[in-house]
Design a protein around this motif. Structure first.
Motif, PDB file in Angstrom:
ATOM      1  N   SER A 363      11.737  87.523 -88.442  1.00 19.57           N
ATOM      2  CA  SER A 363      12.849  88.200 -87.763  1.00 19.57           C
ATOM      3  C   SER A 363      14.149  87.815 -88.448  1.00 19.57           C
ATOM      4  CB  SER A 363      12.889  87.835 -86.275  1.00 19.57           C
ATOM      5  OG  SER A 363      13.020  86.435 -86.091  1.00 19.57           O
ATOM      6  N   PHE A 364      15.173  88.653 -88.273  1.00 21.36           N
ATOM      7  CA  PHE A 364      16.439  88.498 -88.975  1.00 21.36           C
ATOM      8  C   PHE A 364      17.587  88.422 -87.964  1.00 21.36           C
ATOM      9  CE2 PHE A 364      13.367  90.607 -91.628  1.00 21.36           C
ATOM     10  CZ  PHE A 364      13.488  89.952 -92.843  1.00 21.36           C
ATOM     11  N   HIS A 365      18.516  87.523 -88.213  1.00 22.19           N
ATOM     12  CA  HIS A 365      19.589  87.262 -87.256  1.00 22.19           C
ATOM     13  C   HIS A 365      20.901  86.964 -88.002  1.00 22.19           C
ATOM     14  CE1 HIS A 365      16.318  86.635 -84.299  1.00 22.19           C
ATOM     15  NE2 HIS A 365      15.720  86.018 -85.304  1.00 22.19           N
ATOM     16  N   ASP A 366      22.007  87.043 -87.273  1.00 21.16           N
ATOM     17  CA  ASP A 366      23.327  86.626 -87.775  1.00 21.16           C
ATOM     18  C   ASP A 366      23.652  87.268 -89.109  1.00 21.16           C
ATOM     19  OD1 ASP A 366      23.357  84.931 -85.549  1.00 21.16           O
ATOM     20  OD2 ASP A 366      22.476  83.288 -86.685  1.00 21.16           O
ATOM     21  N   VAL A 367      23.463  88.567 -89.199  1.00 22.69           N
ATOM     22  CA  VAL A 367      23.703  89.283 -90.454  1.00 22.69           C
ATOM     23  C   VAL A 367      25.202  89.461 -90.669  1.00 22.69           C
ATOM     24  CG1 VAL A 367      23.261  91.396 -91.751  1.00 22.69           C
ATOM     25  CG2 VAL A 367      21.501  90.474 -90.210  1.00 22.69           C
ATOM     26  N   ASP A 368      25.667  89.090 -91.851  1.00 25.62           N
ATOM     27  CA  ASP A 368      27.079  89.210 -92.215  1.00 25.62           C
ATOM     28  C   ASP A 368      27.163  89.947 -93.543  1.00 25.62           C
ATOM     29  OD1 ASP A 368      29.850  88.880 -92.286  1.00 25.62           O
ATOM     30  OD2 ASP A 368      29.714  86.936 -93.291  1.00 25.62           O
ATOM     31  N   LEU A 369      27.841  91.096 -93.561  1.00 24.45           N
ATOM     32  CA  LEU A 369      27.880  91.946 -94.742  1.00 24.45           C
ATOM     33  C   LEU A 369      29.304  92.106 -95.254  1.00 24.45           C
ATOM     34  CD1 LEU A 369      25.518  94.821 -93.504  1.00 24.45           C
ATOM     35  CD2 LEU A 369      24.885  92.792 -94.827  1.00 24.45           C
ATOM     36  N   GLY A 370      29.436  92.155 -96.571  1.00 28.28           N
ATOM     37  CA  GLY A 370      30.729  92.420 -97.191  1.00 28.28           C
ATOM     38  C   GLY A 370      30.528  93.175 -98.493  1.00 28.28           C
ATOM     39  N   ASP A 371      31.243  94.272 -98.672  1.00 30.97           N
ATOM     40  CA  ASP A 371      31.034  95.114 -99.843  1.00 30.97           C
ATOM     41  C   ASP A 371      31.696  94.542-101.090  1.00 30.97           C
ATOM     42  OD1 ASP A 371      29.422  97.108 -98.764  1.00 30.97           O
ATOM     43  OD2 ASP A 371      31.128  98.237 -97.999  1.00 30.97           O
ATOM     44  N   ALA A 372      31.142  94.909-102.243  1.00 33.35           N
ATOM     45  CA  ALA A 372      31.714  94.538-103.533  1.00 33.35           C
ATOM     46  C   ALA A 372      33.014  95.309-103.757  1.00 33.35           C
ATOM     47  CB  ALA A 372      30.709  94.850-104.642  1.00 33.35           C
ATOM     48  N   PHE A 373      33.714  94.951-104.839  1.00 37.48           N
ATOM     49  CA  PHE A 373      35.017  95.566-105.089  1.00 37.48           C
ATOM     50  C   PHE A 373      35.231  95.720-106.584  1.00 37.48           C
ATOM     51  CE2 PHE A 373      39.714  95.000-105.720  1.00 37.48           C
ATOM     52  CZ  PHE A 373      40.094  96.212-105.167  1.00 37.48           C
ATOM     53  N   LEU A 374      35.683  96.903-106.978  1.00 36.02           N
ATOM     54  CA  LEU A 374      36.098  97.181-108.346  1.00 36.02           C
ATOM     55  C   LEU A 374      37.567  97.570-108.331  1.00 36.02           C
ATOM     56  CD1 LEU A 374      33.035  99.261-109.617  1.00 36.02           C
ATOM     57  CD2 LEU A 374      33.714  96.989-110.399  1.00 36.02           C
ATOM     58  N   VAL A 375      38.381  96.888-109.136  1.00 37.06           N
ATOM     59  CA  VAL A 375      39.823  97.103-109.145  1.00 37.06           C
ATOM     60  C   VAL A 375      40.168  98.288-110.040  1.00 37.06           C
ATOM     61  CG1 VAL A 375      42.057  96.083-109.756  1.00 37.06           C
ATOM     62  CG2 VAL A 375      40.265  94.665-108.739  1.00 37.06           C
ATOM     63  N   ASP A 376      41.067  99.143-109.556  1.00 36.37           N
ATOM     64  CA  ASP A 376      41.651 100.189-110.375  1.00 36.37           C
ATOM     65  C   ASP A 376      42.752  99.552-111.219  1.00 36.37           C
ATOM     66  OD1 ASP A 376      42.852 102.360-111.529  1.00 36.37           O
ATOM     67  OD2 ASP A 376      43.391 103.361-109.655  1.00 36.37           O
ATOM     68  N   THR A 377      42.524  99.444-112.515  1.00 31.80           N
ATOM     69  CA  THR A 377      43.467  98.734-113.390  1.00 31.80           C
ATOM     70  C   THR A 377      44.491  99.671-114.038  1.00 31.80           C
ATOM     71  OG1 THR A 377      41.949  98.936-115.271  1.00 31.80           O
ATOM     72  CG2 THR A 377      41.766  96.952-113.903  1.00 31.80           C
ATOM     73  N   SER A 378      44.567 100.924-113.583  1.00 28.28           N
ATOM     74  CA  SER A 378      45.451 101.887-114.237  1.00 28.28           C
ATOM     75  C   SER A 378      46.858 101.907-113.652  1.00 28.28           C
ATOM     76  CB  SER A 378      44.846 103.291-114.141  1.00 28.28           C
ATOM     77  OG  SER A 378      44.747 103.703-112.770  1.00 28.28           O
ATOM     78  N   GLY A 379      47.111 101.200-112.560  1.00 27.09           N
ATOM     79  CA  GLY A 379      48.399 101.305-111.877  1.00 27.09           C
ATOM     80  C   GLY A 379      49.519 100.533-112.554  1.00 27.09           C
ATOM     81  N   TRP A 380      50.749 100.890-112.209  1.00 28.25           N
ATOM     82  CA  TRP A 380      51.919 100.227-112.788  1.00 28.25           C
ATOM     83  C   TRP A 380      52.015  98.765-112.360  1.00 28.25           C
ATOM     84  CZ3 TRP A 380      55.050  98.377-108.984  1.00 28.25           C
ATOM     85  CH2 TRP A 380      54.996  99.007-107.728  1.00 28.25           C
ATOM     86  N   ALA A 381      51.543  98.448-111.164  1.00 28.70           N
ATOM     87  CA  ALA A 381      51.631  97.067-110.688  1.00 28.70           C
ATOM     88  C   ALA A 381      50.720  96.139-111.493  1.00 28.70           C
ATOM     89  CB  ALA A 381      51.299  96.991-109.206  1.00 28.70           C
ATOM     90  N   VAL A 382      49.564  96.644-111.910  1.00 27.39           N
ATOM     91  CA  VAL A 382      48.669  95.835-112.732  1.00 27.39           C
ATOM     92  C   VAL A 382      49.333  95.503-114.059  1.00 27.39           C
ATOM     93  CG1 VAL A 382      46.429  95.764-113.900  1.00 27.39           C
ATOM     94  CG2 VAL A 382      46.618  96.794-111.636  1.00 27.39           C
TER      95      VAL A 382
END
Length: 464
Positions: A363-382
């Motif tokens: 059985s499975f319990h206390d599931v905690d999920l978080g998605d990956a992230f890819l940065v958009d590097t094309s912006g002026w702030a970058v």
């Protein structure tokens, strides 16, 4: 042009001068054991939040500075205290949101620390202590950069600045999404700087452009209704540890690579990084070989990994000649960029369920999920961030992926889809965040503070 250059030079000089006081204040924060995990003293996290609030108020530029909480959606309980400060932009200037967190990991085995975990100690150009790097140094990089910026330009400037210092990142950011919803107007920004990542090495800055996601859960394994004598029944009766060991072994192949169908990999080039560097930075003894296939950084940045991080089972001290009927393990799955954490967990859950040996009940319990992230590097702030890092460190920054996860960034993207998100940090590969003898490289911190002050100066010159 002359005045702009002169202002930038003043900011640079003020940032250099701000480092000693920032380090002193960092030491005071490290002395507060602000662990937000269940079972630890909430009052210490509240103490830490109030200490951060006082530091932020002392800068003297914010319209509001508050300690605030939000409810944890899953339980309805009150989340840990965060510090939120706001200053409105004027005359078409952008708003920057500065993020860090003031909570820390538990100490773990105190006997493995060379000096007390909550007593900041300087050795060989590093400050040792829990949170010295992750992430109270991020807090003080923000505070120190703001102090320097104000010292150089005064308090009458047009840049909008919001500051969010979270109090439960290490414990899973349970109330983060609700906090964003509750305070969306106060947190809204054009540029978001997340100071909770690392650098290529102690001297070379980095812009984090990818982060793996995570799926963390507890698996319970049961094979017996009650414990039995291992001598009387061993060899005929499957105990829970036997079933668990056999089941866990199906997760990896002989090379140690993850062998779970349905877990994806990202195809992307990685910089040169040799085995000797891995051994040095990760502490791999000469007789132990690395695991996995492909380039080393592809294994860390772009492929999934699975780690067993905890187990409920009798300790060595309490061992007896008994067949254990049931036990629990905590499993941490790092998810490659491009795959949803929900889908990765479903794949792992299906694999474990289908491969349970001897008919063991899983059985499975206390599931905690978080998605990956890819940065958009094309912006002026970058582009501005790269320029500031190159100037602050004296070395051009490199783009890196990070094998760890910062799940709340997906919440930031969802709440503020138009914001440019910059993931930076003050850690170097020898910081040992989450481990005994966590430390901060002082020169890396100095360069990070200077770079952020220069970024603020550049944004003050930007009109949207």
């Amino acid at each position: 042009m002359t005045s702009e250059l002169s202002r930038r030079e003043r900011v640079r000089s003020a940032a250099d001068a701000a480092v000693p006081s920032a380090l002193a204040d960092l030491g005071a924060l490290v002395r507060i054991p602000s662990v937000a995990f269940p079972g630890f003293d909430r009052a210490e996290v509240e103490h830490s939040a109030e200490a951060v609030k006082a530091l932020v108020e002392g800068i003297g530029i914010f319209d509001t500075v508050e300690v605030k909480t939000a409810r944890v959606a899953a339980t309805g309980e009150e989340g840990m205290p965060a510090v939120l400060a706001t200053r409105r932009a004027r005359n078409g200037r952008p708003t920057i949101l500065l993020y860090a967190h003031h909570d820390v990991q538990p100490v773990g085995d105190e006997g493995l620390w060379d000096s007390p975990a909550f007593e900041p100690t300087v050795r060989n150009g590093r400050i040792y202590g829990r949170g010295a790097a992750d992430d109270k140094a991020g807090v003080m990089a923000h505070v120190g950069a703001l102090r320097a910026f104000v010292d150089a330009v005064g308090t009458d400037f047009d840049l909008g600045i919001n500051l969010f210092i979270e109090g439960e990142e290490e414990a899973g950011s349970g109330s983060f999404a609700q906090f964003l919803t509750d305070n969306a107007d106060a947190l809204r920004a054009d540029v978001i700087v997340v100071a909770d990542s690392g650098n290529w090495d102690a001297a070379t800055p980095a812009v984090t452009v990818s982060l793996r996601g995570n799926a963390r859960f507890r698996m319970h394994v049961k094979t017996l209704d009650h414990a039995s004598h291992s001598g009387m029944f061993g060899g005929a009766v499957p105990d829970a540890m036997l079933a668990t060991v056999k089941l866990l072994a199906t997760i990896w192949d002989d090379d140690g690579a993850v062998a779970v169908p349905g877990l994806h990999e990202r195809v992307a080039d990685t910089p040169e990084y040799d085995e000797a560097t891995l051994r040095d930075e990760a502490g791999i003894p000469d007789g132990v070989s690395p695991i996995g296939r492909g380039t080393i950084l592809s294994r860390i940045w772009n492929k999934p990994s699975v780690t067993v991080t905890g187990i409920d089972f009798p300790s060595v001290r309490n061992a007896s000649n008994t067949l254990t009927p049931e036990l629990s393990v905590v499993i941490s799955v790092r998810v490659a960029p491009g795959q949803r954490a929900e889908d990765a967990f479903a794949a792992v859950q299906a694999h474990l369920t289908q491969n349970a040996p001897f008919g063991a009940e899983i059985s499975f319990h206390d599931v905690d999920l978080g998605d990956a992230f890819l940065v958009d590097t094309s912006g002026w702030a970058v582009a501005q961030a790269r320029e500031a890092l190159a100037e602050g460190y004296g070395i051009p920054p490199v783009d890196i992926g990070v094998g760890g996860s910062i799940p709340f960034i997906a919440d930031l993207v969802r709440e503020f889809p138009g914001a440019q998100i910059l993931v930076t940090g003050v850690e170097d590969p020898h910081a040992r965040a989450h481990s005994p003898n966590e430390s901060l490289h002082i020169d890396t911190f100095r360069h990070a503070l200077v770079s952020e002050a220069l970024l603020l100066e550049g944004l003050e010159s930007t009109t949207l």
